[in-house]
Write a protein that holds these residues in place. Structure first.
Motif, short mmCIF file in Angstrom:
data_model
loop_
_atom_site.label_atom_id
_atom_site.label_comp_id
_atom_site.label_asym_id
_atom_site.label_seq_id
_atom_site.Cartn_x
_atom_site.Cartn_y
_atom_site.Cartn_z
N UNK A 23 0.90 -1.20 -0.16
CA UNK A 23 -0.24 0.05 -0.07
C UNK A 23 0.91 1.31 -0.17
N UNK A 24 1.01 2.31 -1.17
CA UNK A 24 1.77 3.40 -1.38
C UNK A 24 1.53 4.50 -0.53
N UNK A 25 2.23 5.25 0.35
CA UNK A 25 2.15 5.71 1.48
C UNK A 25 2.90 6.87 0.77
N UNK A 26 3.78 7.03 0.07
CA UNK A 26 4.54 8.53 -0.59
C UNK A 26 4.97 8.09 -1.57
N UNK A 27 5.19 9.13 -2.98
CA UNK A 27 6.30 8.88 -3.90
C UNK A 27 5.62 8.04 -4.36
N UNK A 28 6.89 7.36 -5.08
CA UNK A 28 6.46 6.07 -6.53
C UNK A 28 7.48 4.79 -6.37
N UNK A 29 6.54 4.36 -6.99
CA UNK A 29 7.27 2.77 -7.02
C UNK A 29 6.40 2.14 -7.92
#
Length: 256
Positions: A207-213
């Motif tokens: 689950x993404x919290x910040x930025x990009x992956x």
């Protein structure tokens, strides 16, 4: 704890509809899910279906607008819940005690655990709710003997630095529905992979919290930002990476 079941009508409908539908592997984007509005509340259904270890798995996001009435004390008869605070401040009450959770706060609720959530911040309170029922028999005593229900803020936990950034371990334990459920956050400050591609018996969510992956799952490529998440089935080869070099962070949680 006392078994009292209170389920919002649309969530009950989703449970019935999704009894035989398998959750799809891949990415689920925050912006792709329509909002349902009610008095001082908003809801987004993200997914519902079956998974390798769960006969039912559902994820939705709820928003209590400022001034919304708190949810009444209620419990789930045979559903366990994992709740993640996305934004705002929540007063979480169970076992006759209350605690304020902020963004990044996590609640693990065993079945039959009376609980309530109240927006006590200056703005909106938004949180993800993962609801699940195991294919194996529920074991309440196993969950209780391994810590029972819990509520954690990021500040309760020690940040462990690493060469690429660091992270916080939230828990790694059995529960009423899982032989093992593990959760942590990861921060990547450098461009490149978090670790080498791998696979395991657990089903996993990033689950993404910040930025990009970017994420590879069984040779398929995906990318995501804050609010999005990747769903990886048990046994699928996968690997997540920072594509830009700008800091990014995410929750990782897995179970069997």
């Amino acid at each position: 704890m006392k078994p009292i079941s209170t389920v919002v009508l649309f969530l009950f409908t989703v449970v019935i509809f999704s009894q035989t539908k398998k959750v799809k592997e891949g990415i689920y984007r925050w912006a792709d899910h329509p909002v349902k509005f009610s008095e001082n509340r908003e809801s987004r259904i993200i997914l519902a279906g079956t998974s390798p270890h769960f006969e039912y798995l559902g994820i939705h996001a709820s928003t209590q607008l400022k001034g919304a009435k708190p949810s009444t004390l209620h419990a789930n008869e045979d559903i366990e819940e994992l709740i993640i605070i996305k934004e705002g401040e929540a007063k979480v009450t169970f076992d006759d005690q209350s605690k304020i959770l902020k963004a990044g706060g996590v609640i693990l609720l065993l079945p039959q655990q009376l609980h309530s959530l109240e927006n006590v911040g200056d703005g909106n309170l938004t949180y993800y709710v993962m609801r699940y029922r195991s294919k194996k028999p529920m074991q309440i005593e196993r969950g209780l003997s391994n810590g029972g229900s819990l509520r954690l803020n990021p500040d309760d936990l020690v940040f462990k630095p690493s060469e690429r950034g660091g992270g916080r371990p939230y828990f790694d334990r059995p529960s009423a529905m899982c032989e093992r459920i593990e959760m942590h956050t990861t921060q990547l400050n450098k461009k490149g992979p978090s670790h080498a591609p791998h696979k395991h018996i657990e089903t996993e969510i990033i689950l993404m919290l910040s930025g990009q992956t970017e994420m590879t799952i069984d040779d398929k490529e995906y990318s995501g930002g804050a609010g999005d998440f990747y769903f990886i089935n048990s046994g699928s080869t996968h690997g997540v990476r920072n594509p830009t070099g700008e800091p990014c962070s995410y929750f990782a949680f897995k179970w069997y």
